[in-house]
Design a protein around this motif. Structure first.
Motif, PDB file in Angstrom:
ATOM      1  N   SER A  36      41.154  39.658  36.365  1.00  0.00           N
ATOM      2  CA  SER A  36      40.650  41.027  36.317  1.00  0.00           C
ATOM      3  C   SER A  36      41.648  42.019  35.750  1.00  0.00           C
ATOM      4  O   SER A  36      41.344  43.200  35.628  1.00  0.00           O
ATOM      5  CB  SER A  36      40.254  41.479  37.724  1.00  0.00           C
ATOM      6  OG  SER A  36      41.397  41.519  38.574  1.00  0.00           O
ATOM      7  N   TYR A  37      42.851  41.576  35.412  1.00  0.00           N
ATOM      8  CA  TYR A  37      43.859  42.505  34.918  1.00  0.00           C
ATOM      9  C   TYR A  37      44.794  41.793  33.950  1.00  0.00           C
ATOM     10  O   TYR A  37      44.793  40.562  33.840  1.00  0.00           O
ATOM     11  CB  TYR A  37      44.670  43.081  36.092  1.00  0.00           C
ATOM     12  CG  TYR A  37      45.636  42.089  36.709  1.00  0.00           C
ATOM     13  CD1 TYR A  37      46.989  42.085  36.367  1.00  0.00           C
ATOM     14  CD2 TYR A  37      45.197  41.105  37.601  1.00  0.00           C
ATOM     15  CE1 TYR A  37      47.873  41.154  36.899  1.00  0.00           C
ATOM     16  CE2 TYR A  37      46.070  40.175  38.136  1.00  0.00           C
ATOM     17  CZ  TYR A  37      47.408  40.206  37.782  1.00  0.00           C
ATOM     18  OH  TYR A  37      48.270  39.280  38.299  1.00  0.00           O
ATOM     19  N   SER A 196      48.527  47.941  44.432  1.00  0.00           N
ATOM     20  CA  SER A 196      47.289  48.243  45.144  1.00  0.00           C
ATOM     21  C   SER A 196      47.334  47.742  46.589  1.00  0.00           C
ATOM     22  O   SER A 196      47.979  46.735  46.902  1.00  0.00           O
ATOM     23  CB  SER A 196      46.101  47.618  44.422  1.00  0.00           C
ATOM     24  OG  SER A 196      44.897  47.840  45.136  1.00  0.00           O
ATOM     25  N   ALA A 201      43.876  42.819  43.783  1.00  0.00           N
ATOM     26  CA  ALA A 201      43.737  43.884  42.784  1.00  0.00           C
ATOM     27  C   ALA A 201      45.038  44.133  42.032  1.00  0.00           C
ATOM     28  O   ALA A 201      45.029  44.656  40.917  1.00  0.00           O
ATOM     29  CB  ALA A 201      43.265  45.175  43.439  1.00  0.00           C
ATOM     30  N   GLY A 204      47.017  49.684  41.315  1.00  0.00           N
ATOM     31  CA  GLY A 204      46.024  50.715  41.570  1.00  0.00           C
ATOM     32  C   GLY A 204      46.563  52.090  41.207  1.00  0.00           C
ATOM     33  O   GLY A 204      47.735  52.246  40.861  1.00  0.00           O
ATOM     34  N   TYR A 260      36.402  46.982  32.638  1.00  0.00           N
ATOM     35  CA  TYR A 260      36.728  48.405  32.713  1.00  0.00           C
ATOM     36  C   TYR A 260      35.675  49.282  32.047  1.00  0.00           C
ATOM     37  O   TYR A 260      35.908  50.480  31.843  1.00  0.00           O
ATOM     38  CB  TYR A 260      38.104  48.647  32.077  1.00  0.00           C
ATOM     39  CG  TYR A 260      39.203  47.874  32.769  1.00  0.00           C
ATOM     40  CD1 TYR A 260      39.830  48.386  33.888  1.00  0.00           C
ATOM     41  CD2 TYR A 260      39.576  46.614  32.326  1.00  0.00           C
ATOM     42  CE1 TYR A 260      40.832  47.675  34.543  1.00  0.00           C
ATOM     43  CE2 TYR A 260      40.568  45.893  32.969  1.00  0.00           C
ATOM     44  CZ  TYR A 260      41.188  46.431  34.075  1.00  0.00           C
ATOM     45  OH  TYR A 260      42.170  45.721  34.719  1.00  0.00           O
ATOM     46  N   TYR A 280      43.172  52.230  36.313  1.00  0.00           N
ATOM     47  CA  TYR A 280      43.855  51.660  37.468  1.00  0.00           C
ATOM     48  C   TYR A 280      43.114  51.974  38.769  1.00  0.00           C
ATOM     49  O   TYR A 280      43.494  51.485  39.831  1.00  0.00           O
ATOM     50  CB  TYR A 280      45.286  52.191  37.563  1.00  0.00           C
ATOM     51  CG  TYR A 280      46.220  51.586  36.546  1.00  0.00           C
ATOM     52  CD1 TYR A 280      46.650  50.259  36.666  1.00  0.00           C
ATOM     53  CD2 TYR A 280      46.674  52.321  35.462  1.00  0.00           C
ATOM     54  CE1 TYR A 280      47.498  49.698  35.730  1.00  0.00           C
ATOM     55  CE2 TYR A 280      47.533  51.772  34.529  1.00  0.00           C
ATOM     56  CZ  TYR A 280      47.943  50.458  34.664  1.00  0.00           C
ATOM     57  OH  TYR A 280      48.785  49.900  33.740  1.00  0.00           O
ATOM     58  N   ASN A 282      40.593  51.376  41.395  1.00  0.00           N
ATOM     59  CA  ASN A 282      39.842  50.192  41.801  1.00  0.00           C
ATOM     60  C   ASN A 282      38.543  50.560  42.510  1.00  0.00           C
ATOM     61  O   ASN A 282      38.319  51.719  42.871  1.00  0.00           O
ATOM     62  CB  ASN A 282      40.715  49.315  42.713  1.00  0.00           C
ATOM     63  CG  ASN A 282      41.887  48.709  41.962  1.00  0.00           C
ATOM     64  OD1 ASN A 282      41.715  48.102  40.905  1.00  0.00           O
ATOM     65  ND2 ASN A 282      43.096  48.887  42.499  1.00  0.00           N
ATOM     66  N   HIS A 283      37.721  49.542  42.714  1.00  0.00           N
ATOM     67  CA  HIS A 283      36.431  49.735  43.381  1.00  0.00           C
ATOM     68  C   HIS A 283      36.523  49.315  44.842  1.00  0.00           C
ATOM     69  O   HIS A 283      37.007  48.232  45.168  1.00  0.00           O
ATOM     70  CB  HIS A 283      35.360  48.907  42.674  1.00  0.00           C
ATOM     71  CG  HIS A 283      34.031  48.908  43.380  1.00  0.00           C
ATOM     72  ND1 HIS A 283      33.171  49.977  43.309  1.00  0.00           N
ATOM     73  CD2 HIS A 283      33.445  47.985  44.180  1.00  0.00           C
ATOM     74  CE1 HIS A 283      32.087  49.698  44.038  1.00  0.00           C
ATOM     75  NE2 HIS A 283      32.234  48.502  44.572  1.00  0.00           N
TER      76      HIS A 283
END
Length: 329
Positions: A36-37, A196, A201, A204, A260, A280, A282-283
């Protein structure tokens, strides 16, 4: 910040530095969060020239970015970086070498004259130099270098006698007053990047100061990607016996950018914000403390007209800007 910096080949003042590399303690083979990053982050933007207060930042996109867009930039007239350097060399030779030579010659002629008219000589020299400069800049040969030259001899003198060269002619139009920026700009220092608090994650966005409810945290321009989901699919490619590449039909994964972007189930259009630090954020549905909304019409180039057009045509309305505002909730 790097994605928001534009390019002005006459006024380049920013270079891209080396990013940091950090996997955030996750294992690239066993932790699901690694998909995811990117481990590359915090790429610095470093100034290469003095930038005045309110001056816009510009980096070099490279010549090919302009050369491949001939419908927007006429290659016969649009100056590239090296054309501006050639223009500065012409200015230097004309102002610092040629003009002084002519003036010295005329001065010697006047010294042989019993009744020299110094004022007339000076006026004649100025007129001749201006005429010669006009011949150069109005020469009927189409050339990007000619288009890079200043239009007047007075401007050429300014360039020749200033350490920033041709940049000084373009800086005023690329500078905004503090009052204008305060009224129409958006702060980008309300958030910073940190580790984060969410598992997997890695990184963040964190508030750098106390933010009241409904505070504007930042604004972000948006890249509109037509048929975005299809474009961002990743497929394997094989090489046949003739050396030709063939894309396999099976989808291996989605490109990282897909994580994103914003979209809708009934549209193929993806909206990808690229403001400083916004990606940056996050959800977390249960702990959400910001909301995203359209910026007011006219702010940061937001144009509400594009919101009312058919989604199938929205990607063709390139003159319509779209901007997200991030608001504390």
């Amino acid at each position: 910040l790097d994605a928001a910096v534009n390019c002005n080949l006459a006024l380049l003042n920013v270079d891209r530095g080396m990013p940091q590399y950090d996997v955030g303690g996750l294992h690239r083979s066993t932790d699901p969060g690694v998909g995811s990053y990117s481990p590359y982050y915090n790429t610095p933007s470093v100034t290469k020239h003095f930038v005045p207060m309110g001056g816009e930042l510009f980096k070099n996109y490279g010549s090919s970015w302009f050369e491949t867009r001939t419908s927007m930039f006429d290659p016969s007239t649009f100056p590239l970086t090296y054309h501006y350097k050639e223009a500065e060399q012409i200015i230097e030779k004309f102002v610092l070498e040629f003009q002084p030579t002519i003036e010295r010659r005329q001065q010697r002629e006047e010294e042989n004259n019993e009744n020299p008219d110094i004022e007339k000589r000076s006026k004649n020299t100025d007129t001749m130099m201006n005429d010669l400069w006009n011949v150069i800049t109005d020469f009927p040969y189409i050339s990007p270098t000619i288009h890079a030259l200043p239009s007047t001899l007075k401007e050429a003198h300014s360039v020749a006698h200033h350490e920033d060269g041709i940049r000084i002619l373009h800086q005023p139009s690329a500078t905004r007053s503090p009052e204008e920026l305060k009224e129409n700009g958006r702060c980008i220092d309300n958030i910073r990047v940190g580790n984060s608090t969410l598992p997997q994650a890695v990184r963040g966005a964190f508030a750098t100061r106390y933010l009241r409810k409904d505070s504007i945290i930042t604004g972000s321009p948006i890249i509109q990607i037509p048929n975005g989901e299809e474009l961002l699919k990743v497929r394997d490619v094989i090489l046949d016996e003739n050396g030709m590449h063939h894309m396999l039909p099976d989808i291996v994964s989605m490109q990282l950018l897909y994580n994103y972007c914003f979209g809708h189930a009934q549209s193929s259009l993806l909206l990808c914000p690229y403001g400083s630090g916004v990606n940056y954020m996050n959800h977390n549905q249960s702990q959400a403390n910001v909301r995203i909304q359209w910026s007011p019409h006219g702010i940061l180039s937001q144009n509400d007209e594009w919101l009312d057009i058919d989604l199938t045509n929205s990607t063709q309305k390139k003159e319509y800007g779209s901007v997200f505002g991030t608001i504390s909730s």
